[in-house]
Scaffold this motif. Sequence first.
Motif, PDB file in Angstrom:
ATOM      1  N   ASP A 299     -28.080   8.426 -10.962  1.00  0.00           N
ATOM      2  CA  ASP A 299     -29.037   9.548 -11.051  1.00  0.00           C
ATOM      3  C   ASP A 299     -29.839   9.484 -12.341  1.00  0.00           C
ATOM      4  N   ILE A 300     -29.108   9.252 -13.407  1.00  0.00           N
ATOM      5  CA  ILE A 300     -29.734   9.347 -14.711  1.00  0.00           C
ATOM      6  C   ILE A 300     -28.963   8.467 -15.702  1.00  0.00           C
ATOM      7  N   THR A 301     -29.678   7.584 -16.348  1.00  0.00           N
ATOM      8  CA  THR A 301     -29.056   6.645 -17.287  1.00  0.00           C
ATOM      9  C   THR A 301     -29.778   6.743 -18.621  1.00  0.00           C
ATOM     10  N   CYS A 302     -28.997   6.723 -19.720  1.00  0.00           N
ATOM     11  CA  CYS A 302     -29.595   6.837 -21.052  1.00  0.00           C
ATOM     12  C   CYS A 302     -29.355   5.555 -21.845  1.00  0.00           C
ATOM     13  N   LEU A 303     -30.412   5.077 -22.466  1.00  0.00           N
ATOM     14  CA  LEU A 303     -30.366   3.825 -23.235  1.00  0.00           C
ATOM     15  C   LEU A 303     -30.644   4.109 -24.705  1.00  0.00           C
ATOM     16  N   SER A 304     -30.168   3.205 -25.578  1.00  0.00           N
ATOM     17  CA  SER A 304     -30.436   3.338 -27.019  1.00  0.00           C
ATOM     18  C   SER A 304     -31.124   2.094 -27.549  1.00  0.00           C
ATOM     19  N   PHE A 305     -31.983   2.314 -28.535  1.00  0.00           N
ATOM     20  CA  PHE A 305     -32.636   1.197 -29.228  1.00  0.00           C
ATOM     21  C   PHE A 305     -32.334   1.251 -30.724  1.00  0.00           C
TER      22      PHE A 305
ATOM     23  N   TYR B 241     -37.623  -3.493 -15.924  1.00  0.00           N
ATOM     24  CA  TYR B 241     -36.485  -4.363 -16.257  1.00  0.00           C
ATOM     25  C   TYR B 241     -35.169  -3.795 -15.719  1.00  0.00           C
ATOM     26  N   THR B 242     -35.023  -2.461 -15.789  1.00  0.00           N
ATOM     27  CA  THR B 242     -33.764  -1.844 -15.361  1.00  0.00           C
ATOM     28  C   THR B 242     -33.798  -1.419 -13.904  1.00  0.00           C
ATOM     29  N   ASP B 243     -34.896  -1.740 -13.200  1.00  0.00           N
ATOM     30  CA  ASP B 243     -35.010  -1.390 -11.786  1.00  0.00           C
ATOM     31  C   ASP B 243     -34.931   0.106 -11.546  1.00  0.00           C
ATOM     32  N   ALA B 244     -35.475   0.857 -12.463  1.00  0.00           N
ATOM     33  CA  ALA B 244     -35.514   2.312 -12.285  1.00  0.00           C
ATOM     34  C   ALA B 244     -36.969   2.697 -12.019  1.00  0.00           C
ATOM     35  N   LYS B 245     -37.159   3.695 -11.191  1.00  0.00           N
ATOM     36  CA  LYS B 245     -38.532   4.088 -10.830  1.00  0.00           C
ATOM     37  C   LYS B 245     -39.243   4.769 -12.001  1.00  0.00           C
ATOM     38  N   TYR B 246     -38.489   5.508 -12.812  1.00  0.00           N
ATOM     39  CA  TYR B 246     -39.128   6.267 -13.881  1.00  0.00           C
ATOM     40  C   TYR B 246     -38.389   6.044 -15.207  1.00  0.00           C
TER      41      TYR B 246
ATOM     42  N   VAL C  84     -33.729   6.617 -17.963  1.00  0.00           N
ATOM     43  CA  VAL C  84     -34.266   5.965 -16.780  1.00  0.00           C
ATOM     44  C   VAL C  84     -33.633   6.607 -15.549  1.00  0.00           C
ATOM     45  N   THR C  85     -34.447   6.810 -14.534  1.00  0.00           N
ATOM     46  CA  THR C  85     -33.978   7.526 -13.338  1.00  0.00           C
ATOM     47  C   THR C  85     -34.823   7.140 -12.141  1.00  0.00           C
ATOM     48  N   ASN C  86     -34.278   7.356 -10.948  1.00  0.00           N
ATOM     49  CA  ASN C  86     -35.072   7.155  -9.731  1.00  0.00           C
ATOM     50  C   ASN C  86     -35.603   8.474  -9.194  1.00  0.00           C
ATOM     51  N   LYS C  87     -35.244   9.563  -9.846  1.00  0.00           N
ATOM     52  CA  LYS C  87     -35.658  10.888  -9.363  1.00  0.00           C
ATOM     53  C   LYS C  87     -36.898  11.370 -10.099  1.00  0.00           C
ATOM     54  N   LYS C  88     -37.966  11.516  -9.347  1.00  0.00           N
ATOM     55  CA  LYS C  88     -39.235  11.932  -9.931  1.00  0.00           C
ATOM     56  C   LYS C  88     -39.121  13.283 -10.644  1.00  0.00           C
ATOM     57  N   SER C  89     -38.400  14.213 -10.029  1.00  0.00           N
ATOM     58  CA  SER C  89     -38.313  15.558 -10.619  1.00  0.00           C
ATOM     59  C   SER C  89     -37.603  15.506 -11.980  1.00  0.00           C
ATOM     60  N   PHE C  90     -36.599  14.639 -12.114  1.00  0.00           N
ATOM     61  CA  PHE C  90     -35.903  14.521 -13.411  1.00  0.00           C
ATOM     62  C   PHE C  90     -36.858  13.968 -14.466  1.00  0.00           C
TER      63      PHE C  90
END
Length: 384
Positions: free
Chosen positions: A179-185, A51-56, A200-206
């Motif tokens: 690089d790195i985005t944080c979401l809350s529920f 949904y957020t278009d992030a790889k991970y 959520v992030t696009n960086k596999k290592s993160f």
Amino acid sequence: MKKRIGKRLTVPLAKPYFSSSEESRVREVLRSGWVTQGPAVAAFEEVVGRYTDAKYAVATTSATTALFLSLYLLGIGPGDEVITPSFTFIASTNVIMHVGANPVFVDIDPSTYNIDVSKIAKKITKKTKAILSVDQFGLPCDYDLIRRIAEANCIYHISDAACALGSLYKGKRVGGITDITCLSFHPRKVITTGEGGMIVTNKKSFAQKAKILRHHGMSVSDLVRHHASVPINESYTEIGFNFRMSDVQAGIGNAQMEKIGFLLKKRAAIAEKYTRAFRDSTEIIPPYVPSDVQPNWQSYIIRLTKGNRDEVMRRLLVDGIATRRGNLAVHQQEAYRGRQFPVVLPETEKAAVQTLALPIFPQLTKHEQDYVIEKLLFYAKKSA
Ligand SMILES: *Cc1c(COP(=O)(O)O)cnc(C)c1O
């Protein structure tokens, strides 16, 4: 407005939206016998990531632990500086303190309430490791401009998008942009799992590091271990934490994600009606939405430039209407006072006393909203 007979109308600030699908998803989880982080969490990560278009996507116990983990996995710690707004929910700054780094506050843009990007560059020093921006009230900050500054200075951009699931920046959903985005529920946000968060992030290592760290530093997940055909003695590659979301929570989240489009549409209609109602008011300033963003309307924030905001809030509460101050100024809180070198944040301090969050949630009825509008227009005028 018709006079009400009988029970007084009361309007809460927020309310989670549940139907039978949340109940059935939770029942499925309970019947499966797997209640800690397992298949439901994996499914929830998959759907939010897409949904957020992030790889991970890496689920956590809250946005607070997601933010803490982000700073920690990037190696940000004692002696480092993190540029961030003071006009925010206090958790975004607390996590900077918890990794031992120093928050460096930047004032906000008084129209969007987000960090004033033009003031970031002069706060960057040799010690600056990251910009931690906040999509305040669900309104995306200027991601492109912040990325440009971050790249030019070889620092990270961490986005506190706790409030911003479903918001659009230049047509892209908040999430995979940085690089790195944080979401809350948390229940105040647009979908809820009771408590819960996600990186959520696009960086596999993160993502890999976050998954290990949230699970005691363990090299394999419980799910892999339990389903293995040969015994696996796990090893510990990091000194980790327990920041795992449970499958019970993820079950609720999976049901919520199925209706997110509907929930956001409802919120947008309520916001539009408020804005229309306040258009001609000289006391109330409705939210400003830049042309290249679309907020999810997690909050509806107004500014009262005349009169006394707290007095208006008190009067509304007497009439059964719950409101909340728009936000606090972190540097003015007791826990932070005196720690910070003198900070000059005039727009932050002004917004902290002038802004007000109005009731907004999908089930808010027309009748309830009319009541809020009528009372607010009246008290705002009276207090001015
Ligand atoms: C709600 C919120 C948080 C904290 O989220 P939790 O999931 O409750 O930890 C952090 N930052 C901002 C801007 C928030 O609005």
